[in-house]
Design a protein around this motif. Structure first.
Motif, PDB file in Angstrom:
ATOM      1  N   UNK A  17      75.880  -3.352 -28.917  1.00  0.00           N
ATOM      2  CA  UNK A  17      76.429  -3.070 -28.219  1.00  0.00           C
ATOM      3  C   UNK A  17      77.948  -1.964 -27.583  1.00  0.00           C
ATOM      4  N   UNK A  18      77.781  -1.135 -26.262  1.00  0.00           N
ATOM      5  CA  UNK A  18      78.804  -0.086 -26.060  1.00  0.00           C
ATOM      6  C   UNK A  18      77.995   1.338 -26.020  1.00  0.00           C
ATOM      7  N   UNK A  19      76.991   0.915 -27.723  1.00  0.00           N
ATOM      8  CA  UNK A  19      76.533   2.243 -28.198  1.00  0.00           C
ATOM      9  C   UNK A  19      76.234   3.309 -26.737  1.00  0.00           C
ATOM     10  N   UNK A  20      76.503   4.483 -26.653  1.00  0.00           N
ATOM     11  CA  UNK A  20      76.211   4.809 -26.133  1.00  0.00           C
ATOM     12  C   UNK A  20      75.806   5.139 -24.428  1.00  0.00           C
ATOM     13  N   UNK A  21      76.792   3.826 -23.483  1.00  0.00           N
ATOM     14  CA  UNK A  21      77.155   3.515 -22.438  1.00  0.00           C
ATOM     15  C   UNK A  21      77.839   4.368 -20.931  1.00  0.00           C
ATOM     16  N   UNK A  22      78.223   5.551 -21.806  1.00  0.00           N
ATOM     17  CA  UNK A  22      79.181   6.560 -21.405  1.00  0.00           C
ATOM     18  C   UNK A  22      78.833   7.738 -21.862  1.00  0.00           C
ATOM     19  N   UNK A  23      78.262   8.706 -20.639  1.00  0.00           N
ATOM     20  CA  UNK A  23      77.916  10.387 -20.633  1.00  0.00           C
ATOM     21  C   UNK A  23      78.748  10.738 -19.498  1.00  0.00           C
ATOM     22  N   UNK A  24      78.595  12.348 -20.219  1.00  0.00           N
ATOM     23  CA  UNK A  24      79.519  13.354 -19.066  1.00  0.00           C
ATOM     24  C   UNK A  24      78.250  14.593 -18.831  1.00  0.00           C
ATOM     25  N   UNK A  25      78.159  14.485 -17.775  1.00  0.00           N
ATOM     26  CA  UNK A  25      76.677  14.520 -16.660  1.00  0.00           C
ATOM     27  C   UNK A  25      77.800  16.281 -16.167  1.00  0.00           C
ATOM     28  N   UNK A  26      76.487  17.495 -15.305  1.00  0.00           N
ATOM     29  CA  UNK A  26      77.691  17.758 -14.006  1.00  0.00           C
ATOM     30  C   UNK A  26      77.095  17.250 -13.009  1.00  0.00           C
ATOM     31  N   UNK A  27      77.857  18.153 -12.192  1.00  0.00           N
ATOM     32  CA  UNK A  27      77.766  17.204 -11.103  1.00  0.00           C
ATOM     33  C   UNK A  27      76.381  16.946 -10.146  1.00  0.00           C
ATOM     34  N   UNK A  28      75.441  17.407 -10.743  1.00  0.00           N
ATOM     35  CA  UNK A  28      73.739  16.856 -10.343  1.00  0.00           C
ATOM     36  C   UNK A  28      73.316  15.973 -11.356  1.00  0.00           C
ATOM     37  N   UNK A  76      70.656  10.345 -12.281  1.00  0.00           N
ATOM     38  CA  UNK A  76      70.643  11.347 -13.306  1.00  0.00           C
ATOM     39  C   UNK A  76      69.959  11.509 -14.438  1.00  0.00           C
ATOM     40  N   UNK A  77      69.872  12.256 -14.913  1.00  0.00           N
ATOM     41  CA  UNK A  77      69.055  12.417 -15.857  1.00  0.00           C
ATOM     42  C   UNK A  77      69.000  12.917 -17.464  1.00  0.00           C
ATOM     43  N   UNK A  78      68.499  12.424 -17.566  1.00  0.00           N
ATOM     44  CA  UNK A  78      68.527  12.884 -20.314  1.00  0.00           C
ATOM     45  C   UNK A  78      67.040  13.433 -20.170  1.00  0.00           C
ATOM     46  N   UNK A  79      67.092  14.295 -20.257  1.00  0.00           N
ATOM     47  CA  UNK A  79      65.870  14.996 -21.492  1.00  0.00           C
ATOM     48  C   UNK A  79      64.412  14.917 -20.157  1.00  0.00           C
ATOM     49  N   UNK A  80      64.989  15.643 -18.803  1.00  0.00           N
ATOM     50  CA  UNK A  80      63.155  14.912 -17.769  1.00  0.00           C
ATOM     51  C   UNK A  80      63.499  13.807 -17.369  1.00  0.00           C
ATOM     52  N   UNK A 127      71.888   5.872 -22.455  1.00  0.00           N
ATOM     53  CA  UNK A 127      72.100   7.434 -22.410  1.00  0.00           C
ATOM     54  C   UNK A 127      71.118   7.569 -23.591  1.00  0.00           C
ATOM     55  N   UNK A 128      70.906   7.665 -24.558  1.00  0.00           N
ATOM     56  CA  UNK A 128      70.299   7.298 -25.992  1.00  0.00           C
ATOM     57  C   UNK A 128      69.210   8.714 -25.457  1.00  0.00           C
ATOM     58  N   UNK A 129      68.759  10.021 -26.525  1.00  0.00           N
ATOM     59  CA  UNK A 129      67.779  10.673 -26.144  1.00  0.00           C
ATOM     60  C   UNK A 129      66.547   9.619 -26.191  1.00  0.00           C
TER      61      UNK A 129
END
Length: 360
Positions: A17-28, A76-80, A127-129
């Motif tokens: 619970x709560x693990x990697x629920x937030x992430x910093x991203x670029x504007x895109x 939103x994007x993580x590893x494509x 947001x995990x890998x």
């Protein structure tokens, strides 16, 4: 950012619970991690009952409430992998951006997890890998420390399930395990990247890429993946606690890794004053320099170059050097056909680059 030690947690299909629920991203909406900005590990997060608190490396702090996130689901994007998430208000994003060299946003998954990955489409993911759980064996860390000339800490491997009492790398042979009343499947070893070389206390990368360089000598497979720890999926949900017993339910044959010689870093000549040069990529000219690696320079100009490890191991940032000279940070960064690894080469002169012809 900095990890949070827990005495107990609810283990759900998508992770703790709560693990990697937030992430910093670029504007895109593209993910930003400590692979590129190692100082991120000096941020201290804390969960509030109604949001998130962040303490920055300089002592400043800010809080954001769940209710303050925008209601619009944004790409939103993580590893494509593309999905949607909610964006924090402008005030928190402006504050966060002062600690980066580009505008950034804080994003929250929202209560409904829309993200899926192809291999496990039925598993809602944070947001995990790529996996909700990563198991690290303390004895394996100790064995790595025995081989590694640099001091290492368990936190460098970013595990969220830490086990003790097993033999070094015994986890390679586990197929299914039970922790307390919760059953996990060990799906695959975790391939490691440059993040393992970042000091949790200093937020800087080790100058000799340790312990990744040592792992390459005895934990690298023939495809170039350097493995440490195991990725897990959960079979049922519930609370797990520090002190719970791990029981091995099923075993498998351990993956084999050939022993390799340690790659000696290329000796670097000191350059008194870095100079500006022309950096031509895919027929477009950009301003470059003789100080930073090519991958970082291309990213600075908004170009999206494939990468994974950022350590000259995986080969995903391989591009063709058409003209000019580069300084490699390691011998393997320049291939026999002239291709180079963008994460491990610095321009020595004006250069012309292109994606490899067979690269998708």
């Amino acid at each position: 950012m900095r990890g949070i030690r827990l005495s107990h947690a609810f283990a759900d299909t998508s992770g703790l619970t709560f693990d990697r629920n937030f992430m910093v991203t670029t504007l895109e909406g593209k993910f930003i991690t400590a692979r590129k900005y190692p100082q991120m590990l000096l941020f201290t997060p804390a969960m509030l009952n109604n949001g998130l608190y962040l303490r920055a490396p300089n002592g400043e702090s800010a809080s954001v409430l769940y209710q303050d996130f925008g209601q619009k689901q944004s790409p939103t994007e993580v590893w494509g992998n593309h999905f949607h998430a909610l964006i924090a208000p402008d005030a928190i994003n402006t504050w966060l951006s002062t600690f980066f060299d580009e505008p950034v946003q804080l994003r929250w998954l929202s209560p409904e997890l829309s993200r899926r990955v192809k291999k496990h489409h039925e598993v809602p993911l944070s947001f995990a890998d790529g996996y909700p759980f990563l198991l690290i064996n303390e004895a394996s860390v100790q064995e790595l420390q025995r081989r590694c000339p640099a001091s290492i800490k368990l936190e460098q491997f970013r595990g969220n399930l830490i086990i003790t009492g097993a033999k070094p790398f015994e986890e390679d042979t586990w197929q299914r395990v039970q922790i307390g009343e919760i059953i996990f499947t060990l799906d695959k070893p975790c391939s490691r990247c440059i993040l393992t070389t970042v000091s949790p206390e200093k937020g800087i990368k080790h100058p000799n890429a340790e312990p990744l360089a040592t792992l390459q000598t005895f934990r690298m497979d023939d495809s170039g993946d350097v493995d440490f720890g195991q990725n897990l999926l959960i079979e049922n949900t519930g609370v797990i606690r520090v002190g719970d017993t791990l029981t091995v339910l099923e075993t498998k044959s351990a993956k084999q890794y050939p022993l390799r010689e340690r790659e000696v870093p290329v000796a670097q000549t000191t350059q008194v004053s870095p100079s500006k040069i022309s950096l031509m990529f895919e027929e477009t000219e950009y301003e470059g320099n003789t100080e930073h690696v090519i991958l970082e320079q291309l990213e600075y100009h908004g170009l999206s170059i494939p990468y994974s490890c950022r350590a000259g191991i995986c080969g995903r940032c391989r591009i063709s050097l058409i003209e000019g000279e580069v300084t490699p940070l390691k011998q393997s960064a320049i291939k026999e056909n002239g291709d180079i690894l963008a994460c491990s080469c610095i321009p020595k002169s004006a250069i012309k680059l292109a994606f490899m012809k067979n690269q998708n």
